[in-house]
Design a protein around this motif. Structure first.
Motif, PDB file in Angstrom:
ATOM      1  N   PRO A  35       7.045  -9.407   7.237  1.00  0.00           N
ATOM      2  CA  PRO A  35       5.768  -9.352   6.522  1.00  0.00           C
ATOM      3  C   PRO A  35       4.652  -9.025   7.513  1.00  0.00           C
ATOM      4  CG  PRO A  35       6.977 -11.370   5.979  1.00  0.00           C
ATOM      5  CD  PRO A  35       7.703 -10.728   7.111  1.00  0.00           C
ATOM      6  N   LYS A  36       3.613  -8.385   7.051  1.00  0.00           N
ATOM      7  CA  LYS A  36       2.559  -7.948   7.972  1.00  0.00           C
ATOM      8  C   LYS A  36       1.801  -9.131   8.584  1.00  0.00           C
ATOM      9  CE  LYS A  36       2.155  -3.239   6.275  1.00  0.00           C
ATOM     10  NZ  LYS A  36       3.461  -3.243   5.600  1.00  0.00           N
ATOM     11  N   PHE A 313      -3.907 -10.334   2.818  1.00  0.00           N
ATOM     12  CA  PHE A 313      -3.896  -8.972   2.299  1.00  0.00           C
ATOM     13  C   PHE A 313      -3.837  -8.003   3.475  1.00  0.00           C
ATOM     14  CE2 PHE A 313      -5.605 -11.275  -1.229  1.00  0.00           C
ATOM     15  CZ  PHE A 313      -5.225 -10.574  -2.365  1.00  0.00           C
ATOM     16  N   PRO A 314      -2.811  -7.147   3.551  1.00  0.00           N
ATOM     17  CA  PRO A 314      -2.716  -6.192   4.663  1.00  0.00           C
ATOM     18  C   PRO A 314      -3.837  -5.149   4.631  1.00  0.00           C
ATOM     19  CG  PRO A 314      -0.605  -6.448   3.534  1.00  0.00           C
ATOM     20  CD  PRO A 314      -1.632  -7.092   2.674  1.00  0.00           C
ATOM     21  N   VAL A 315      -4.011  -4.462   5.757  1.00  0.00           N
ATOM     22  CA  VAL A 315      -5.018  -3.403   5.874  1.00  0.00           C
ATOM     23  C   VAL A 315      -4.602  -2.205   5.026  1.00  0.00           C
ATOM     24  CG1 VAL A 315      -6.252  -1.888   7.477  1.00  0.00           C
ATOM     25  CG2 VAL A 315      -5.460  -4.138   8.255  1.00  0.00           C
ATOM     26  N   ASP A 316      -5.548  -1.668   4.257  1.00  0.00           N
ATOM     27  CA  ASP A 316      -5.317  -0.424   3.524  1.00  0.00           C
ATOM     28  C   ASP A 316      -6.653   0.287   3.319  1.00  0.00           C
ATOM     29  OD1 ASP A 316      -6.568  -1.829   1.493  1.00  0.00           O
ATOM     30  OD2 ASP A 316      -4.843  -1.865   0.143  1.00  0.00           O
ATOM     31  N   GLU A 317      -6.682   1.256   2.445  1.00  0.00           N
ATOM     32  CA  GLU A 317      -7.904   2.038   2.224  1.00  0.00           C
ATOM     33  C   GLU A 317      -9.066   1.163   1.755  1.00  0.00           C
ATOM     34  OE1 GLU A 317      -8.501   5.015   2.986  1.00  0.00           O
ATOM     35  OE2 GLU A 317      -6.553   6.018   3.219  1.00  0.00           O
ATOM     36  N   TRP A 346      -0.576  -1.182   8.494  1.00  0.00           N
ATOM     37  CA  TRP A 346      -1.212  -0.470   7.387  1.00  0.00           C
ATOM     38  C   TRP A 346      -0.301  -0.517   6.160  1.00  0.00           C
ATOM     39  CZ3 TRP A 346      -5.986   1.913   7.050  1.00  0.00           C
ATOM     40  CH2 TRP A 346      -6.204   2.768   5.954  1.00  0.00           C
ATOM     41  N   ALA A 347      -0.857  -0.858   5.017  1.00  0.00           N
ATOM     42  CA  ALA A 347      -0.064  -0.961   3.788  1.00  0.00           C
ATOM     43  C   ALA A 347      -0.212   0.308   2.965  1.00  0.00           C
ATOM     44  CB  ALA A 347      -0.514  -2.167   2.971  1.00  0.00           C
TER      45      ALA A 347
END
Length: 888
Positions: A35-36, A313-317, A346-347
């Motif tokens: 998991p991130k 919550f993982p990193v994304d846009e 990055w997710a």
């Protein structure tokens, strides 16, 4: 770990970083499956590996987690920074000041007591809602705040000058977690102390349970006790077992009219049922793309309510978009994106699902409007049956008779009657929702529609709006919605944690009098995250959490017996019924306001000079010097007694003999029960102590504001008006019995009688002991009352570690054994003897000598889980351990 150290170029600038990809070449097989949130921990171990506190074996254990999905391996985690609010921050700085004195006593250098990692303290817990419902309320409350808290603010200004790496965000800026979200957090942190710029994930621990909110911005963080945070400041790692990680898979999207508050209350319920205590939760799945960053922050905020260490919550846009929108520099934004992609943090929607210990799924389209209450955040109530649920709680939960529900009672000088269920507090407050523009705009639009139809809040409702930052005021004013909130009584009362922490302020005297003289079951509805007994107001027994627009709706309805989902809220100007559906804003209406009236320039302007403060803060005078000049007459700041025996060496022997029982408590005893934050009653031991020193009841302030004075706080321990000691039949409040004399009194007074006799004490309890806020005074006060051990069925994570940090043994009954199966009534004498050599998680033999002379033996499980925790305990506490190590 130089083998895994690589360079990363972003925007023409070079950064060093510890590469997770490169670590695979050293034999780590499972990095990509983790998991991130665990990848963040893995990087932390790689960067801090030194062969001592962090070994290659620790790194391998984390890699192997992907094969077993759980681990009993202990690691040392080094957070990048520490965040504090003033309720917990003042006592932390008091402890640091006292540690400097103790270091001098030991013949060492006081300057060694200095934060080694960045520390930010946000003053947000001191404003109380004394005035409300007028345009002057904010200025009036600020004036009272500065007057009452002058000693505390002088002290914090001294700390800001005396300690390095320590910044103070002045009062009136906003709530700690929103300031962290909007400004303090970087997602990727950098450090140039070594001459090169090293980039690594931004991580933090905080002295507030809801530090977890920052996980919505992909920053791994959680709440710890003040004493644990102080140790982290001083370079000590946070010791922890590699956690289980529960994946929370979201699919679908929320239906029209459903708020983030409705979602989070559903998530709290689902995860409480699943069981996530001491675990990480990581959100993923296709439904993530439909959630705004503010929605994610709302979900991450309430991790303590669903029982998890954090909700990540993982990193994304969405992360990148929010960083840019909230005014972060382009350099920061570019680094975050490049680093996250390089490190596999990055997710993407196309990613394979990580390995999780277990998985919970939620289709967002199934979420319906709801509240939670009347006593716990996890007790979700569908809006359609809220009135019916209150009716049941009226009888089964609070002990009233059903036929009493419709009784009416006079209110002095008023032209209305009071009834059971009346909403006397309606507050848009706390960090949960006030960082979320969509629900605040929704509240404003609902107020606008209601006002235009001729509706008003009921006259018995104390209404308030305490935004999480000044940016909220900017967009509410800019959009014209603040005017309509004002018309409904939701005027600005202050920037800070108000009603949710118990800073509700007094109800109008005639209403309070009517409630107490007639034993009215009054209610509150607030947009916060905590609704425990005795927390919100001493006059209010039933408390409900709800979204900001629902808070406004209930202020209009005025009573929990109104089914706001279908009953009329009132009449319009033409005498027609108005229903909730008539004034509830559409998603399109909300989105239009958000897009038109919120800009990144608002964030940039508000945070440009965030540490300067207003004219009141600039006028605060502070003493100088590396050592603090204690004022013996101060009722706010006092030199604590924790280090009096610092020269005595190791003091805790892990053994207790001939102890008496101070209290026998039930399930879900919260840190509010143990150490209340709000109102100080004048007839309580703390109130009497203050009166003896010339403080009038109107100037008592709150327990939270007086946490810098141990004399007040030890008297306030177990002083919650709703706590129930099973030693006393049918008695509510903080009372106990001194068994030798048969004398009944406050728990504090009884504890002092035992202390005078040299008798050690124990506390018994049930399940989930110490839930709620990360309140170190719940452990400090327990220690100062002479309690040597707390023996329960299960502990909340932070409170267990706090007890150890104060040298109090946390002991757990074996499965199937409880205070009830043992027939404990508080008259017993207790011996506690460890079995074998001292070690983590060892067994402790408890011998119970009953009143009739018979004995019972039970093997208890020590919840001192790690070697570091054992060292802290043996030294009498974590700060004593750190102090002795720094003086070597």
């Amino acid at each position: 770990m130089s083998k895994v150290k690589k360079d990363l170029s972003v925007g023409g600038k070079k950064y060093s970083y510890y590469s997770l990809n490169e670590a695979k070449s050293l034999g780590l097989k499972n990095v990509d499956k983790l998991p991130k949130s665990l990848k963040v921990l893995l990087e932390n171990l790689l960067r801090n590996e030194n062969g001592q506190s962090v070994t290659w074996g620790d790194i391998e254990a984390l890699d192997k987690w992907a094969e077993t999905k759980k681990s009993s391996h202990e690691i040392a985690y080094h957070p990048a920074r520490v965040v504090m609010q003033d309720f917990t921050g003042v006592p932390a700085v008091v402890d640091l000041a006292a540690m400097r004195d103790a270091m001098k006593t030991l013949g060492g250098n006081p300057q060694k007591i200095n934060p080694l990692v960045p520390v930010d303290l946000v003053i947000d817990h001191s404003v109380m809602v004394e005035h409300f419902g007028t345009k002057e309320a904010f200025d009036q409350n600020v004036a009272i705040e500065y007057d009452r808290n002058a000693e505390r603010y002088n002290f914090l200004k001294w700390g800001q000058k005396a300690f390095k790496n320590f910044r103070v965000v002045p009062p009136g800026t906003g709530i700690i977690h929103q300031v962290n979200l909007e400004y303090l957090a970087d997602v990727v942190w950098t450090n140039s102390d070594s001459g090169e710029t090293v980039a690594y994930p931004d991580t933090c621990v905080g002295t507030d349970s809801h530090t977890t909110m920052i996980n919505g911005l992909s920053v791994l963080g959680w709440g710890v006790g003040g004493i644990e945070a102080e140790a982290a400041m001083l370079g000590q790692p946070v010791t922890m077992l590699i956690p289980e990680v529960v994946g929370f898979k979201m699919t679908g999207k929320l239906n029209e009219g459903i708020t983030a508050t409705d979602l989070v209350l559903n998530v709290v319920e689902a995860l409480r049922k699943h069981g996530v205590v001491d675990k990480f939760v990581e959100f993923y799945g296709p439904g993530m793309s439909a959630l705004s960053l503010a929605d994610r922050a709302t979900l991450a905020n309430m991790a303590p309510e669903y029982g998890a260490t954090c909700g990540f919550f993982p990193v994304d846009e969405k992360t990148i978009d929010y960083l840019r929108f909230s005014g972060r520099s382009e350099e920061t934004v570019a680094l975050v994106e490049a680093y996250a992609k390089e490190q596999g943090l990055w997710a993407k929607a196309t990613d394979a699902d990580p390995v999780f210990t277990s998985i919970v799924e939620l289709d967002l389209s199934t979420v319906t409007p709801c509240l939670s209450g009347p006593k716990r955040p996890q007790d979700k109530v569908e809006l359609t049956v809220a009135a019916e649920s209150f009716g049941k709680a009226f009888v089964t939960g609070f002990g009233y008779k059903a036929e009493e529900m419709n009784q009416e009672f006079d209110v002095e000088g008023a032209n209305y009657k009071m009834k059971h269920g009346n909403v006397v507090v309606a507050a848009i407050t706390s960090c949960t929702n006030t960082s979320n523009p969509s629900v605040l705009v929704a509240a404003g639009l609902l107020a606008k529609k209601a006002y235009e139809l001729g509706l008003k809040s009921k006259p018995w409702v104390k209404t308030s709006l305490a935004p999480g930052s000044k940016v909220v005021t900017d967009y509410l004013v800019e959009s014209g919605l603040q005017e309509f909130l004002d018309n409904m009584g939701f005027n600005l009362v202050g920037y800070g944690c108000t009603t949710c922490i118990g800073n509700t302020g007094p109800l109008p005297s005639p209403i309070s009098k009517s409630i107490n003289e007639n034993n009215i079951l009054a209610t509150s509805v607030l947009s916060g995250n905590r609704n425990f007994e005795g927390r919100i107001s001493p006059d209010v027994k039933a408390n409900y959490l709800a979204s900001p627009p629902l808070v406004v709706a209930y202020a209009i309805a005025g009573n929990l017996n109104v089914n706001v989902s279908k009953d009329s809220l009132g009449k319009d100007k033409n005498g027609n019924d108005v229903f909730l559906k008539d004034i509830w804003p559409t998603n399109k209406e909300i989105e239009e306001v958000v897009l038109k009236h919120i800009s990144s320039q608002m964030y940039q302007k508000r945070y440009a000079n965030v540490f300067d403060g207003d004219k009141e803060w600039k006028a605060v005078k502070a003493p100088e010097g590396e050592l603090y000049s204690w004022d013996s007459s101060s009722t706010y700041i006092a030199h604590p007694t924790f280090f009096e025996n610092i020269k005595d060496g190791i003091i805790n022997k892990y053994e207790v003999r001939n102890a008496s029982v101070l209290a026998v408590l039930g399930d879900s005893v919260t840190t509010d029960h143990i150490s209340p934050a709000g109102n100080i009653k004048k007839d309580s031991p703390a109130g009497q102590w203050l009166i003896e020193r010339g403080v009038t009841p109107i100037d008592f302030n709150s327990y939270g504001s007086r946490r810098g004075n141990h004399e007040v706080m030890m008297r306030g321990t177990f002083a919650n008006i709703r706590i129930k000691n099973e030693m006393l039949d049918g008695v509510e409040g903080g009372y106990s019995k001194h068994i030798p004399s048969g004398e009944q009194g406050s728990i504090y007074d009884v504890a002092m009688m035992y202390k005078m006799e040299g008798t050690p004490l124990v506390i018994f309890g049930g399940k989930e002991y110490g839930t709620g806020s990360s309140r170190d005074w719940a452990a400090k006060g327990t220690n100062l009352q002479g309690v040597k051990a707390v023996i329960v069925e299960s502990f909340e994570r932070i409170h267990r570690s706090n007890l150890i940090g104060m040298g109090v043994m946390p002991l757990q009954f074996p499965q199937g054994v409880t205070r009830k199966t043992l027939g404990l009534n508080g008259t017993e004498k207790i011996d506690l003897i460890p079995v074998g050599e001292l070690a983590p998680k060892q067994q402790v033999e408890m011998t119970i000598t009953h009143e009739d002379g018979k004995t019972t033996k039970v093997m208890l499980n020590s919840r001192i889980d790690t070697l570091d925790e054992l060292n802290y305990f043996k030294n009498g506490g974590i700060l004593q351990y750190v102090l002795r190590n720094l003086n070597k």
